[in-house]
Write a protein that holds these residues in place. Structure first.
Motif, mmCIF file in Angstrom:
data_model
loop_
_atom_site.group_PDB
_atom_site.id
_atom_site.type_symbol
_atom_site.label_atom_id
_atom_site.label_comp_id
_atom_site.label_asym_id
_atom_site.label_seq_id
_atom_site.Cartn_x
_atom_site.Cartn_y
_atom_site.Cartn_z
ATOM 1 N N LEU A 191 21.615 67.594 48.521
ATOM 2 C CA LEU A 191 22.856 67.313 49.255
ATOM 3 C C LEU A 191 23.825 68.489 49.157
ATOM 4 C CD1 LEU A 191 23.426 63.554 48.303
ATOM 5 C CD2 LEU A 191 22.507 64.482 50.430
ATOM 6 N N ASN A 192 23.827 69.180 48.025
ATOM 7 C CA ASN A 192 24.683 70.360 47.895
ATOM 8 C C ASN A 192 24.298 71.440 48.900
ATOM 9 O OD1 ASN A 192 26.047 69.115 45.852
ATOM 10 N ND2 ASN A 192 25.228 70.383 44.209
ATOM 11 N N ALA A 193 22.994 71.565 49.165
ATOM 12 C CA ALA A 193 22.546 72.543 50.166
ATOM 13 C C ALA A 193 23.093 72.196 51.543
ATOM 14 C CB ALA A 193 21.021 72.612 50.186
ATOM 15 N N VAL A 194 23.152 70.903 51.851
ATOM 16 C CA VAL A 194 23.733 70.472 53.131
ATOM 17 C C VAL A 194 25.218 70.790 53.176
ATOM 18 C CG1 VAL A 194 24.213 68.465 54.591
ATOM 19 C CG2 VAL A 194 21.995 68.682 53.465
ATOM 20 N N LEU A 195 25.915 70.546 52.067
ATOM 21 C CA LEU A 195 27.354 70.812 52.037
ATOM 22 C C LEU A 195 27.665 72.287 52.250
ATOM 23 C CD1 LEU A 195 28.516 68.554 49.053
ATOM 24 C CD2 LEU A 195 28.470 68.026 51.480
ATOM 25 N N HIS A 196 26.749 73.166 51.875
ATOM 26 C CA HIS A 196 26.974 74.605 52.013
ATOM 27 C C HIS A 196 26.623 75.124 53.405
ATOM 28 C CE1 HIS A 196 28.316 76.582 48.330
ATOM 29 N NE2 HIS A 196 27.697 75.628 47.654
ATOM 30 N N SER A 197 25.937 74.346 54.219
ATOM 31 C CA SER A 197 25.486 74.842 55.519
ATOM 32 C C SER A 197 26.657 74.994 56.478
ATOM 33 C CB SER A 197 24.435 73.896 56.108
ATOM 34 O OG SER A 197 24.994 72.617 56.320
ATOM 35 N N ALA A 198 26.545 75.976 57.378
ATOM 36 C CA ALA A 198 27.587 76.207 58.385
ATOM 37 C C ALA A 198 27.467 75.163 59.488
ATOM 38 C CB ALA A 198 27.450 77.608 58.963
ATOM 39 N N TYR A 199 28.588 74.745 60.029
ATOM 40 C CA TYR A 199 28.570 73.718 61.065
ATOM 41 C C TYR A 199 29.859 73.771 61.868
ATOM 42 C CZ TYR A 199 31.821 71.129 58.093
ATOM 43 O OH TYR A 199 32.921 70.763 57.363
ATOM 44 N N SER A 200 29.832 73.089 63.009
ATOM 45 C CA SER A 200 31.024 72.862 63.820
ATOM 46 C C SER A 200 31.258 71.361 63.881
ATOM 47 C CB SER A 200 30.834 73.425 65.229
ATOM 48 O OG SER A 200 31.864 72.984 66.088
ATOM 49 N N GLU A 201 32.469 70.920 63.580
ATOM 50 C CA GLU A 201 32.776 69.492 63.576
ATOM 51 C C GLU A 201 32.483 68.849 64.931
ATOM 52 O OE1 GLU A 201 36.745 68.895 62.309
ATOM 53 O OE2 GLU A 201 36.471 69.823 60.340
ATOM 54 N N THR A 202 32.742 69.585 65.997
ATOM 55 C CA THR A 202 32.546 69.041 67.342
ATOM 56 C C THR A 202 31.100 68.643 67.568
ATOM 57 O OG1 THR A 202 34.335 70.443 68.152
ATOM 58 C CG2 THR A 202 32.833 69.510 69.795
ATOM 59 N N PHE A 203 30.158 69.462 67.086
ATOM 60 C CA PHE A 203 28.745 69.207 67.339
ATOM 61 C C PHE A 203 28.094 68.338 66.258
ATOM 62 C CE2 PHE A 203 29.556 73.409 69.337
ATOM 63 C CZ PHE A 203 29.399 73.002 70.659
ATOM 64 N N LEU A 204 28.665 68.314 65.057
ATOM 65 C CA LEU A 204 28.067 67.524 63.976
ATOM 66 C C LEU A 204 28.513 66.065 64.018
ATOM 67 C CD1 LEU A 204 26.309 67.505 61.443
ATOM 68 C CD2 LEU A 204 28.314 68.207 60.118
ATOM 69 N N LEU A 205 29.739 65.817 64.447
ATOM 70 C CA LEU A 205 30.291 64.460 64.421
ATOM 71 C C LEU A 205 29.442 63.444 65.182
ATOM 72 C CD1 LEU A 205 32.709 62.840 63.333
ATOM 73 C CD2 LEU A 205 33.890 63.310 65.483
ATOM 74 N N PRO A 206 28.953 63.735 66.394
ATOM 75 C CA PRO A 206 28.127 62.731 67.095
ATOM 76 C C PRO A 206 26.864 62.355 66.333
ATOM 77 C CG PRO A 206 28.867 64.444 68.609
ATOM 78 C CD PRO A 206 29.206 64.908 67.238
ATOM 79 N N HIS A 207 26.278 63.306 65.614
ATOM 80 C CA HIS A 207 25.064 63.000 64.854
ATOM 81 C C HIS A 207 25.388 62.130 63.639
ATOM 82 C CE1 HIS A 207 22.657 65.689 67.282
ATOM 83 N NE2 HIS A 207 23.499 66.684 67.054
ATOM 84 N N LEU A 208 26.495 62.399 62.951
ATOM 85 C CA LEU A 208 26.860 61.602 61.772
ATOM 86 C C LEU A 208 27.141 60.148 62.129
ATOM 87 C CD1 LEU A 208 29.128 63.982 59.644
ATOM 88 C CD2 LEU A 208 26.781 63.269 59.199
ATOM 89 N N LYS A 209 27.537 59.885 63.361
ATOM 90 C CA LYS A 209 27.772 58.503 63.781
ATOM 91 C C LYS A 209 26.489 57.683 63.773
ATOM 92 C CE LYS A 209 31.854 59.479 66.595
ATOM 93 N NZ LYS A 209 32.464 59.457 67.949
ATOM 94 N N ASN A 210 25.338 58.372 63.845
ATOM 95 C CA ASN A 210 24.047 57.678 63.853
ATOM 96 C C ASN A 210 23.466 57.503 62.455
ATOM 97 O OD1 ASN A 210 24.093 57.619 66.709
ATOM 98 N ND2 ASN A 210 23.213 59.672 66.814
ATOM 99 N N LEU A 211 24.163 57.965 61.432
ATOM 100 C CA LEU A 211 23.660 57.836 60.064
ATOM 101 C C LEU A 211 23.659 56.361 59.658
ATOM 102 C CD1 LEU A 211 22.768 59.702 57.693
ATOM 103 C CD2 LEU A 211 25.092 59.513 56.824
ATOM 104 N N PRO A 212 22.528 55.835 59.138
ATOM 105 C CA PRO A 212 22.484 54.430 58.714
ATOM 106 C C PRO A 212 23.589 54.103 57.708
ATOM 107 C CG PRO A 212 20.278 55.364 58.748
ATOM 108 C CD PRO A 212 21.215 56.501 58.997
ATOM 109 N N ALA A 213 24.072 52.866 57.759
ATOM 110 C CA ALA A 213 25.238 52.468 56.979
ATOM 111 C C ALA A 213 25.032 52.680 55.483
ATOM 112 C CB ALA A 213 25.588 51.012 57.267
ATOM 113 N N GLN A 214 23.876 52.255 54.952
ATOM 114 C CA GLN A 214 23.641 52.387 53.516
ATOM 115 C C GLN A 214 23.578 53.845 53.084
ATOM 116 O OE1 GLN A 214 23.828 49.888 51.438
ATOM 117 N NE2 GLN A 214 24.130 48.471 53.147
ATOM 118 N N GLN A 215 22.993 54.693 53.923
ATOM 119 C CA GLN A 215 22.943 56.117 53.609
ATOM 120 C C GLN A 215 24.340 56.735 53.670
ATOM 121 O OE1 GLN A 215 20.021 58.209 55.926
ATOM 122 N NE2 GLN A 215 18.381 56.763 55.463
ATOM 123 N N ALA A 216 25.145 56.283 54.617
ATOM 124 C CA ALA A 216 26.511 56.787 54.736
ATOM 125 C C ALA A 216 27.332 56.425 53.499
ATOM 126 C CB ALA A 216 27.173 56.234 55.991
#
Length: 723
Positions: free
Chosen positions: A593-618
């Motif tokens: 998970l730390n590797a994910v936190l370090h990755s570069a991203y844009s909020e505009t493009f990442l936000l739609p994908h995070l909405k699909n994250l299963p509730a328990q995983q979120a």
């Protein structure tokens, strides 16, 4: 990535060259040689400058009472200069000429709007009535009648190109708020008229255009702080007199609540434009600045404030910007590199080597394409000392001298080789690859490995791929299928290394990695070799005792502060509780998970994908983020120990992003209620704690002032009591 470099003053400007609309120069055009420019002021004078020397090479003026009304241009075929004064009087002269009264003169029958000089097509003259003539045709009969093709319209802008051997002229006009586009092909004597699609409550302020593959791309800067793109094909079969051109949005000139009121712009390359204008934020005074934007990723790359003001004009030649700044003409050099997502969003990871290689997408190349691609490159020398013989039950590789094979040919020969021979030959190929073919060779090697994985599902060279990723400077764009195959195989170690080393991973892949990391069981992860250097300093690896032994600094950050801000009774051992004091995931999953936190991203493009994250995983991910938040707050410097540990900013950004994406789910989910409550209390306690710190700031400053007033030679013992 684009950047502005050093700047310098080319020359001072006269009284007519001040700031504001109507000031500045009449135009700036390229000179007869590289590093030369022609300046035409809003009066009587034209000057030739050598830019690198900041020195004038020649200056010519018309008589008093005459005004140059058309920018001076250079005839690149004859190295002569062409000017028009008083709308109709044409002048042509050479470098050696001094007095313009004694040079060639021709009086024309119609007013000239602009002369465009093409390197291989000669000068083209555009008249204010829309008529077009080449200079040669015009000089045969200067008084020839010039047709009026635009009636009551007024020309706003024009440009000329060469399409093959064909000169093409494009110009825009305006009449009663409507804008029209004309395209003239001179040799075919064909003229097409178009009407520009109207934009509600806004109008075009500036234009530019370029031509490629028989298509003119017209870019328009509108008053609604947006840039639009219009495509105009040169091949027109329709006989309609006036077609309506539709436009598409190319760029919004806004960033972080500030809006750029652009006045002029230029195209730098296929992904970058430069805009000159005023940047205004709500409640603040607007500031004139020069900006470079990435049109591919809709981001502001760089900007430079211009406090002395400009005339709103911008020119660009030979990777240099020219514009008026106060009472001088300023030159700023720039550079544009190959566009990458990480650089565009400003989250490119720090690297010890600032020079980043330009990467190629080898995913689009097949085996035959690889061979063709490398035939034009220097073949990689495979020394004849290699005694390896490739054996296969199905095919025996032809005995060809290795140093005569290109990379593509070698990969074709290895297509049916045995697995051992295939990997050994690829390792030898990588070890002997020389620059500048190094990156291309690595791309070919990874493509060959991935292609074999696709054709043979049982084949997966995990160790070989890990070795390449760990020891080479790669990027996602160089090997886009690599992470896709690793996700399919659930090779979390390879995914971890890719997240740590690749600067341009798409948000979709980052989300896919996060989902896989959260879904894999702890028992499975304990059997896998994962790099734990980012967590080993703040998570107890012995999880059987259900305790975490950490060094805690009592600096006021505790959920109990909600009841009493000064009650900081923090125990040295914390047990597994629901408030996040104990890590909710194992060290292996935490490292992933730390590797994910370090990755570069844009909020505009990442936000739609995070909405699909299963509730328990979120919820699990939020628990881990909350745990990291608490751990950071335990330290005075709010920094986690270890290598590649998440920073407080990364933790807060991801926490806010996850709550934005999963807000509705978190509110309705019973499992998240207590977590959200604890998070709310903890944040509020921190706010109160910092508020108390702010109260003693004045006292600390006063103590510091008193300390400076004392004689350093005086010995004293003082007791300070803070209540």
């Amino acid at each position: 990535m684009a950047a502005l470099c050093e700047s310098f003053t080319l020359c001072g400007l006269g009284p007519s060259g001040g700031v504001g609309l109507g000031g500045g120069l009449l135009a700036l055009e390229p000179g007869p040689d590289p590093d030369h420019v022609l300046l035409t002021d809003r009066g009587r004078t034209a000057t030739l400058f050598k830019v690198s020397d900041q020195k004038p090479l020649g200056c010519w003026s018309v008589k008093h009472g005459q005004i140059i009304t058309c920018p001076v241009v250079c005839n690149f075929e004859t190295h002569e200069y062409i000017a028009v004064h008083d709308d109709k009087v044409l002048r042509i002269w050479k470098n050696k000429d001094i007095n313009l009264d004694k040079v060639f003169k021709a009086t024309l029958s119609a007013d000239v709007y602009r002369i465009h000089s093409l390197p291989n097509g000669g000068p083209v003259v555009l008249f204010k009535g829309g008529g077009v003539r080449t200079l040669d045709v015009l000089l045969e009969a200067p008084q020839q009648e010039i047709e009026n093709v635009i009636s009551d319209e007024v020309i706003k802008w024009s440009e000329a190109f060469m399409e093959g051997q064909q000169p093409v002229l494009i110009f825009t006009t305006e009449k009663d708020g409507d804008f029209f586009v004309y395209v003239q092909k001179l040799k075919m004597n064909s003229l097409h008229k178009y009407k520009l699609e109207q934009q509600e409550l806004s109008k075009p302020l500036s234009f530019t255009a370029y031509i490629k593959n028989q298509i003119i791309t017209l870019l328009c800067l509108y008053s609604n702080d947006s840039m639009y793109k219009v495509l105009i094909p040169l091949q027109q079969n329709t006989e309609e007199e006036e077609q309506i051109l539709s436009k598409s949005l190319l760029l919004n000139l806004s960033v972080s609540g500030s809006v750029l009121k652009g006045t002029s712009f230029v195209v730098l390359d296929k992904d970058h434009v430069a805009v000159l204008g005023s940047l205004a934020a709500s409640g603040e005074e607007s500031k004139e600045c020069l900006t470079i934007w990435n049109t591919k990723f809709q981001t502001l790359q760089t900007s430079k404030e211009l406090p002395l003001g400009t005339s709103g004009q911008l020119w660009c030649y030979e990777e240099k910007f020219f514009f008026t700044h106060g009472k001088v003409l300023t030159v700023i050099m720039y550079k544009c590199e190959t566009s990458s997502l990480a650089a565009a969003v400003g989250k490119l990871k720090d690297s010890q080597t600032p020079d980043v290689s330009s990467f190629v997408n080898w995913n689009t190349l097949g085996d035959e394409d690889l061979m063709v691609s490398f035939q034009s490159q220097q073949s990689v020398a495979l020394k004849s000392e290699s005694k390896m013989t490739l054996r296969s039950k199905r095919n025996t590789v032809a005995k060809v001298q290795p140093d005569t094979l290109s990379v593509g040919q070698l990969l074709l020969n290895l297509k049916d080789a045995s697995t051992t021979a295939f990997e050994d030959e690829l390792r030898q190929l990588m070890s002997k690859a020389q620059m500048p073919d190094f990156q291309a060779t690595i791309g070919c090697v990874i493509t060959a490995l991935i292609n074999r994985c696709k054709t043979n599902p049982k084949y997966y060279p995990r160790n070989f791929l890990l070795q390449i990723v760990q020891t080479r400077d790669l990027s996602y764009s160089l090997c886009p299928d690599l992470m896709a195959v690793a996700l399919e195989k659930k090779d979390v170690h390879l995914l971890q290394i890719c997240l740590q080393r690749f600067p341009d991973i798409p948000e979709e892949i980052t989300y896919a990695c996060l989902k896989v990391f959260l879904s894999i069981s702890e028992a499975y992860l304990q059997r896998i070799d994962i790099n734990l250097e980012s967590v080993i300093c703040y998570i107890d690896i012995e999880f059987n005792n259900k305790e975490v032994k950490t060094e805690i600094v009592e600096n006021g950050f505790n959920a109990e502060l909600e009841q009493d801000i000064w009650d900081t009774k923090i125990t040295k051992k914390t047990h597994l509780t629901s408030d996040g004091e104990f890590c909710p995931v194992g060290p292996q999953k935490a490292a992933l998970l730390n590797a994910v936190l370090h990755s570069a991203y844009s909020e505009t493009f990442l936000l739609p994908h995070l909405k699909n994250l299963p509730a328990q995983q979120a919820v699990l991910f939020l628990r881990y983020l909350y745990y990291l938040y608490v751990k950071c707050s335990e330290k005075i410097n709010t920094t986690l120990p270890g290598i590649r540990s998440p920073t407080i900013n990364q933790i807060m950004d991801w926490m806010c992003l996850l709550l934005d994406a999963q807000f509705t789910v978190m509110v309705m989910l019973p499992d998240a209620k207590e977590l959200l409550s604890n998070l709310h209390k903890f944040v509020r306690a921190q706010v109160r704690f910092y508020s108390e710190l702010n109260k003693i700031e004045g006292s600390l400053r006063e103590l510091q002032r008193l300390n400076h007033q004392k004689d350093p030679q005086t010995y004293s013992i003082e007791v300070l009591e803070l209540i």
